[in-house]
Design a protein around this motif. Structure first.
Motif: not given
Length: 150
Positions: A101-111
Motif C-alpha cells: 500500500h502506497e499513499f500520498v500524504v501531503h502536497e506542497s507548492d511552496v517553494p
C-alpha cells in the motif's frame, strides 16, 4: 513535481511532510477532573496507513466527545462507542496481509511543488493496530474514553 518518500530507516527522525500521533485513555477523577495519558505512540507509517485505509473516516462516524479525528487536534471516543471502534480496528488489521500500500500524504507548492508519499510497512502498522485494539478493549471494560491525536 518532486516526490519525497518516507524513509523507514530513519523512524525516530522528524521528516518534513510526515506526522506523528498518539492515543491514550481519558479518565474522570473522583474530584471530577479530566485526566489523559499517552499509551500508544503512532508513528508516521501507522498514522498515514490509518488515514489512507479509511480507518480514521470510520472512527469519525462513532460517537465522539470531541472531534473529529483530524491532524493536530485531540479527539475523544465515548466509552459506549468503543466496541464499534474495536471492530473497526480488527477489520483494518485484516486488510494488511499480502498487499503493498502506497499513499500520498501531503502536497506542497511552496517553494516548489513536492508530493510526499509513503509505502506502508505492514508489520509496523499491525503492531500499532494491536496496541490500539488493546487500549480500546481495556477502555471499554473499565469505562473510560480514548483520546486520539493525529
Amino acid at each position: 513535481m518532486r516526490v519525497v518518500y518516507y524513509d523507514h530507516g530513519a523512524r525516530d527522525a522528524v521528516q518534513p511532510g510526515f506526522r506523528f500521533g498518539e492515543a491514550g485513555g481519558v479518565h474522570v477523577t473522583s474530584e471530577g477532573d479530566v485526566e489523559t495519558d499517552s499509551r500508544v505512540p503512532i508513528g508516521p507509517n501507522s498514522l498515514h496507513a490509518l488515514e489512507g485505509h479509511g480507518v480514521v473516516a470510520d472512527l469519525n462516524r462513532l460517537p465522539l466527545v470531541t472531534g473529529p479525528i483530524a491532524p493536530g487536534r485531540d479527539a475523544v471516543l465515548r466509552p459506549f462507542g468503543l466496541e464499534d471502534a474495536s471492530r473497526i480496528l480488527y477489520e483494518a488489521d485484516r486488510k494488511t496481509y499480502g498487499g503493498v500500500h502506497e499513499f500520498v500524504v501531503h502536497e506542497s507548492d511552496v517553494p516548489e511543488r513536492v508530493q510526499y508519499r509513503i509505502v506502508i510497512d505492514n508489520r509496523e502498522y499491525q503492531r500499532t493496530l494491536s496496541r490500539l485494539q488493546y487500549l480500546v478493549t481495556l477502555a471499554s471494560r473499565e469505562g473510560f474514553g480514548v483520546r486520539i491525536r493525529l
